[in-house]
Design an enzyme around this catalytic site. Structure first.
Site, PDB file in Angstrom:
ATOM      1  N   LYS A   3       0.828  -1.210   0.000  1.00 46.81           N
ATOM      2  CA  LYS A   3       0.000   0.000   0.000  1.00 46.81           C
ATOM      3  C   LYS A   3       0.868   1.269   0.000  1.00 46.81           C
ATOM      4  O   LYS A   3       2.096   1.189   0.060  1.00 46.81           O
ATOM      5  CB  LYS A   3      -0.953  -0.035   1.197  1.00 46.81           C
ATOM      6  CG  LYS A   3      -1.834  -1.300   1.250  1.00 46.81           C
ATOM      7  CD  LYS A   3      -2.842  -1.359   0.113  1.00 46.81           C
ATOM      8  CE  LYS A   3      -3.407  -2.747  -0.146  1.00 46.81           C
ATOM      9  NZ  LYS A   3      -4.240  -3.312   0.896  1.00 46.81           N
TER      10      LYS A   3
HETATM   11  C1  LIG Z   1      -5.174  -4.366   1.281  1.00 45.75           C
HETATM   12  C2  LIG Z   1      -6.637  -4.235   1.293  1.00 45.75           C
HETATM   13  C3  LIG Z   1      -7.420  -4.623   2.407  1.00 45.75           C
HETATM   14  C4  LIG Z   1      -6.891  -5.417   3.566  1.00 45.75           C
HETATM   15  O1  LIG Z   1      -5.846  -4.901   4.220  1.00 45.75           O
HETATM   16  P1  LIG Z   1      -4.856  -5.808   5.085  1.00 45.75           P
HETATM   17  O2  LIG Z   1      -4.048  -4.775   5.791  1.00 45.75           O
HETATM   18  O3  LIG Z   1      -4.063  -6.634   4.136  1.00 45.75           O
HETATM   19  O4  LIG Z   1      -5.683  -6.634   6.020  1.00 45.75           O
HETATM   20  C5  LIG Z   1      -8.786  -4.363   2.364  1.00 45.75           C
HETATM   21  N1  LIG Z   1      -9.360  -3.790   1.299  1.00 45.75           N
HETATM   22  C6  LIG Z   1      -8.649  -3.440   0.211  1.00 45.75           C
HETATM   23  C7  LIG Z   1      -9.364  -2.786  -0.935  1.00 45.75           C
HETATM   24  C8  LIG Z   1      -7.274  -3.662   0.174  1.00 45.75           C
HETATM   25  O5  LIG Z   1      -6.588  -3.342  -0.934  1.00 45.75           O
END
Ligand SMILES: *Cc1c(COP(=O)(O)O)cnc(C)c1O
Length: 406
Positions: A185
């Site tokens: 991210k």
């Molecule tokens: C990455 C992501 C999540 C989940 O996040 P984690 O930190 O991996 O649990 C939820 N929704 C979207 C759209 C994502 O890209």
């Protein structure tokens, strides 16, 4: 990513300041429930102009906390886009509620608001908008719809930290918005998540929820010199540690620079795709919002996506596909009746032809050209029907090659 990968689709950037911040916390008295968590929460709240921020151990835990704070329970329906990471709609299932899948706009892969409106029933409680790839949804229109039907407007902003809608950060438009700090991210805390809101009651409910439903944290009891606490609701241990928070906070300082870099890479991709006449089309960027380019997603105008995917992966180019419509996953088909009845034709058609190309702040022009050169080469080979792949080995017959050419 396998070991052959030369250019990943995403890569975190860690510098000496990040390492120092983590190391400082490790030598401090508080590894969890300490001041670094409070600082990270305050920094995110300030960054997106919100009063309250509650950190969680992951973006998924943050979504679960958001569902709990919203009071989502069995019998409720929550509308989510068909194309998102599974965690968005899993969080609805965690609460025993029913996810209802809305179709997406084929130009942006953002939730189709007209389809949302068609899917509102007397059981609908909330919408979770997902800012796919980093582009904010149409929050003004979503807000009007939510006001009309008395629904909560929630945002899974996991892709859009740093993006703006009509000049304001996304969470300003929603009742609550969640983030993920997974390494792919915009910024990372290794694992971690956060929910931001203007509502203090939501914030309080989430703080209890992430800490066993207990009214005081270990540190608060310690500071107050007392041992007593009350468990007033059923909660989990979904806390972010101070070690993770320190990393996240150090990363946040670099976010604006990184968003600029991602935007520049995306623009370079867009220009070169046109200049070189590649049979690709980037998803549309809408004029009243900025894009954080968590992903750079193109639609293939002619080639067979799975063949091109294998071709590029074999060259070490970490292309990816985001995401299979959630309701098609086996768990959903086997266990979630609303999924079995889901039919989102735009999502199903679009997902067959999309490809996420590598994008990350440190990506060089050379890497970008390597990606585009190989896409061009692939397309030339398709033109002359001389793809130098063992089509049997990768499970595609000549039939699919011919189909891709047609
Ligand atoms: C990455 C992501 C999540 C989940 O996040 P984690 O930190 O991996 O649990 C939820 N929704 C979207 C759209 C994502 O890209």
């Amino acid at each position: 990513m396998n070991s052959k990968t030369v250019i990943p689709y995403s890569r975190q950037s860690i510098d000496r300041d990040d390492i120092q911040a983590v190391s400082d916390v490790m030598q401090s008295p508080w590894l969890t429930t300490g001041p670094a968590v409070v600082e990270f929460e305050a920094a995110i709240a300030e960054y997106v102009n919100m009063d309250f921020a509650v950190s969680f151990s992951s973006g998924t835990a943050a979504l679960h906390g958001m569902m709990h704070a919203a009071g989502i329970q069995p019998g409720d329906e929550v509308i989510v886009p068909a194309i998102t990471f599974v965690a968005t709609s899993n969080a609805v299932l965690f609460q025993g509620a029913t996810p209802i899948f809305a179709d997406v706009d084929p130009d942006t892969l953002l939730i189709d608001i007209q389809d949302v409106e068609r899917k509102v029933t007397s059981n609908t409680r909330a919408i979770i908008a997902v800012d796919y790839a980093g582009q904010p949804c149409d929050y003004a229109q979503l807000r009007r719809l939510c006001q009309k039907h008395d629904l909560l407007l929630l945002s899974d902003s996991s892709h859009s930290l740093g993006a703006m809608y009509q000049g304001r950060p996304v969470p300003c438009w929603a009742d609550m918005a969640s983030y993920s700090f997974h390494p792919v991210k915009s910024i990372t805390s290794a694992e971690g998540g956060m929910v931001v809101t203007q509502h203090s009651n939501f914030s309080q409910r989430m703080k209890a929820f992430r800490g066993h439903g207990i009214d005081m944290s270990f540190r608060e009891r310690s500071d107050a010199g007392q041992w007593q606490y009350k468990m007033e609701s059923l909660g989990y241990n979904y806390r972010l540690s101070d070690i993770h928070a320190a990393l996240g906070n150090s990363q946040l300082k670099k976010l604006d620079r990184w968003t600029e870099a991602r935007t520049e890479i995306a623009h370079t991709y867009q220009c070169k795709i046109i200049q070189r006449g590649l049979a690709l089309q980037a998803l549309s960027c809408l004029p009243d919002r900025t894009h954080s380019f968590h992903l750079f997603v193109v639609k293939l105008l002619s080639a067979n996506r799975d063949l091109m995917f294998r071709y590029l992966r074999n060259l070490g180019i970490g292309v990816n596909v985001h995401y299979e419509p959630v309701y098609r996953h086996p768990y959903y088909q086997d266990n979630v009746p609303s999924a079995r009845h889901s039919n989102c034709p735009q999502a199903e058609r679009s997902i067959e032809v999309v490809l996420s190309l590598p994008i990350f702040p440190g990506m060089t022009d050379r890497e970008l050209n390597y990606v585009l050169d190989n896409i061009a080469r692939y397309q030339e080979q398709m033109e002359t029907c001389a793809v130098s792949l063992n089509t049997k080995e990768i499970g595609f017959g000549i039939g699919s090659l011919a189909k891709a050419r047609a």
